[in-house]
Every structure is written in C-alpha cells, then in structure tokens.
Design a protein around this motif. Sequence first.
Motif, mmCIF file in Angstrom:
data_model
loop_
_atom_site.group_PDB
_atom_site.id
_atom_site.type_symbol
_atom_site.label_atom_id
_atom_site.label_comp_id
_atom_site.label_asym_id
_atom_site.label_seq_id
_atom_site.Cartn_x
_atom_site.Cartn_y
_atom_site.Cartn_z
ATOM 1 N N SER A 71 -16.466 4.401 -4.238
ATOM 2 C CA SER A 71 -16.202 3.000 -3.871
ATOM 3 C C SER A 71 -15.186 2.413 -4.837
ATOM 4 O O SER A 71 -15.086 2.842 -5.990
ATOM 5 N N GLN B 179 0.849 -1.186 0.000
ATOM 6 C CA GLN B 179 0.000 0.000 0.000
ATOM 7 C C GLN B 179 0.890 1.244 0.000
ATOM 8 O O GLN B 179 1.062 1.930 0.992
ATOM 9 N N ARG C 173 -7.942 0.085 1.887
ATOM 10 C CA ARG C 173 -9.350 -0.019 2.264
ATOM 11 C C ARG C 173 -9.983 1.301 2.682
ATOM 12 O O ARG C 173 -11.201 1.385 2.775
ATOM 13 N N TYR C 174 -9.202 2.309 2.969
ATOM 14 C CA TYR C 174 -9.798 3.592 3.329
ATOM 15 C C TYR C 174 -8.831 4.709 2.999
ATOM 16 O O TYR C 174 -7.606 4.508 2.892
ATOM 17 N N THR D 8 -12.321 -1.305 -5.471
ATOM 18 C CA THR D 8 -11.908 -2.654 -5.105
ATOM 19 C C THR D 8 -10.539 -2.589 -4.455
ATOM 20 O O THR D 8 -9.560 -2.191 -5.107
ATOM 21 N N PRO D 9 -10.418 -2.927 -3.163
ATOM 22 C CA PRO D 9 -9.127 -2.785 -2.475
ATOM 23 C C PRO D 9 -7.998 -3.559 -3.142
ATOM 24 O O PRO D 9 -6.844 -3.092 -3.152
ATOM 25 N N GLY E 243 -4.588 -3.407 -1.646
ATOM 26 C CA GLY E 243 -5.340 -3.692 -0.417
ATOM 27 C C GLY E 243 -5.755 -2.442 0.345
ATOM 28 O O GLY E 243 -6.114 -2.535 1.511
ATOM 29 N N ASP F 20 -14.303 4.673 3.201
ATOM 30 C CA ASP F 20 -13.817 3.303 3.045
ATOM 31 C C ASP F 20 -14.153 2.787 1.656
ATOM 32 O O ASP F 20 -14.820 3.455 0.854
ATOM 33 N N SER F 21 -13.698 1.596 1.348
ATOM 34 C CA SER F 21 -13.819 1.047 -0.004
ATOM 35 C C SER F 21 -15.259 0.785 -0.417
ATOM 36 O O SER F 21 -15.554 0.683 -1.613
ATOM 37 N N ASN F 22 -16.171 0.681 0.551
ATOM 38 C CA ASN F 22 -17.593 0.477 0.233
ATOM 39 C C ASN F 22 -18.330 1.781 -0.008
ATOM 40 O O ASN F 22 -19.533 1.776 -0.268
#
Length: 396
Positions: free
Chosen positions: A90, A21, A100-101, A92-93, A98, A136-138
């Motif tokens: 949004s 990351q 995520r935020y 995809t991590p 990876g 975050d990723s969502n």
Amino acid sequence: MTATWCLITLLTFIFGTAISQSNINVQNLYTFLFTTNNYNKLIRPSRNQSVPLSVHVIFTLYGISGVDEIEQKLTATGWLEVEWTDELLSWTPASYGGLRYIYYPQGEVWKPDISLQNGFSKLEELGSKFISVLVDSNGLVNWRPFQVFESKCDIDSTYFPFDKQTCHLDFVAWSLSSKDVHITQGRKRIELADDLHRHGEWKVLSSTALNLAETHKTKVRFTIVIQRKPLYAIMNYIMPILLLSILDVFTFKIRVGTGERIAYVITVWLAYAVFLTIISDSLPKTSESIPIVSIYIMIQIFIGTVIVIISAIESGCAHLSDDEPVYYLLRTFARKCRKRSVQSESEIPLCLDRDETCITWMEAISALDKILFWVCLTIFVLSTLISLLIAGLKNI
C-alpha cells in the motif's frame, strides 16, 4: 468568460496530474515497495499474523470443452478472479504523482496457493508466468488466472439423451490452513462470460457457489448443472430404431407363402446389426449406469430375433400338407378369425358346415399372424412410451 477560465483550469489540473504519473513515479514506487520495504513474497501479507487473511474467489465460465463418461471427467474453460488485501503493498498516491494502481508479475508477489482439489490432472499452480496481478494503492490485489479445468464428475448416463449432470469444482488453499487463509465465494453463482463459448452437445442450466469448511481448511465449491442437447441423438439414434422396429412389426402383414417374408425379416434384422455397429461409438460407454436407450434397443432387437424365429417356423409349417393335422391352438385361432370374418360377410361359406379338419395350415398361420401383429405392435408402443416417459419426465 469566467466559466471558460474555470473549465480550462480544471482540465489543466486533470491532465497535469495524469502527465505527472511518469515512469519515474512507477520506478520509485516499485523501489519503495519491493526494495526499500524489503518485500518478501514468502510472508503472508498481514501485519497481524494471528488473524486469517480473507480471500474472495469468483469463477467465470468461458465454455464447456467436453464431458467424458468413461473417465468421469468434466473439462471446462474459464478464469478465477481472486482478491485479497496485501497490507505490505500500500502507498499514498499523492507521493507518486497520483499513481493509484500498478501491475506486477504473479510470481513476484505473495498469493494463496489455490488449486482445484478435485482436479483430474496433476496438481499445478494456477495461471502462467506472463500473467500479472493488479495492485491498487490500498493494497487490494486482483489476480485473474485463466485455466482449462479438468475436474472429476460423477456422470450418470441412465437417462441419455435427456440426462442432466451436476459437476463440482472445489478450490482450496492447498498448503494453508484455515488459521492462515479464509476463502469465501465472491458471488452466489458462477459468472458466465459475455462471449460464452457454446458447446454442441451440452448447455449450462444453472450454477451455484458455496463455502465449505473442512477440518483444517476452507474451500469454495462451484457447482454447475449442464444438460445434454437431445436433438442429435433423437434424429440419429432413436428415430432409426423406431422405424426399424415398425418394419419388424409389419413382417406379419406379409403372407408367409409368398417366399419373400424370410428375406424381408432377415434384412430388417441385419439392418439392426449394421446400425448398432455405426452408433456403438456414440453411445455412453460405462457400466456404472446403463442408459435406458440401450435397454430399449436391446428389447427391440430381442423382439426382432423372436420375429425371425417365428417367421422361420411358420415358413416350415406353410409347406405342410393339408392332410397333416393342425395344432389345436392354431385351429382355435383360425376358427375365431373365421367367425369374425364371416360376421362381416353377407354369405356364409360352406366350409362352416365341415368339421375342424376344414382349417388348413395356411389359414391357421394367417390367423396367428393377425394376433402376433397386434401383440408385437402393443409391445412396441408400450416399451416406447415407457422408455420416453422414464427418460424425459425424469429431467423436466
């Protein structure tokens, strides 16, 4: 040995993922979200614009800064935790190491224009430019603006210093209708910060959170119930008044002929005046609700004024000659007091065989003082008990 290799492989996988990351991943993600996707903060982040966006609001109280009875204002410090889902933010991590935020400045993403509806100051944006939102990723966005909130609050000081106040903080999306944004409370009450700042005069009793629906808007009402800490007022306002009132009552235990009675009663009355001058700035200054303690103080001052007048009249009567006839009512009081004193004596004075002119002015005034002492003491006790019961039991 096999277990050791498995542990090494697992740690390598974990740390390798973390190391992957890099800043390049973050930069690529920012480019993808805000440049490639052409993100526009003016557009409500819902792919289906016909469905209202749900926004959850949690209020965390850091401390009570003050309560102003004149301006009917509550000043509280705390922060909001506002959450909503931004479908345009949004990813995809796995495509970005990876990740995520991310954090992004609050002014560069869409956010609901939530403001304090019953605010005391001008309408302004919550938070500051340096505050960032967490995404975050969502697409879940978390915004935590810190603020000093000044809200209107109906302050009722009738039961000072045992009063409780119920204040509301109404948060609403000012320019967005209920068709665009639906605001709900995230908790059933106000959250209290772990390092809650305690106020010297007020303490928090309870709190609630409630959704309210208006004609075209939805809002969240946070209600906070605070209670005044009465110890300071009791020690500095009520106790001195009680002591001065007791001194006033015992004026009738000083013989009127000594010449010191007028000086004593005037000194006590002046002590009232000086004391009221000192505490006037500390008592609630509002005409909407008169505190019971103010009414009680006025009653005691009125009684003190009457005692001064009576003492002045008695001092004048004490210097009358015994040849002057004593008023009928005073003679009656004096005869009753004489009979009671005689009943407790083993000998009966010769004066009982004489007519009513035997009663002198000094004897009549002394009898009147005994009656006035008990009358004033009864008024003092009853007024004190009634005031304390009304002010204290109302808020138990």
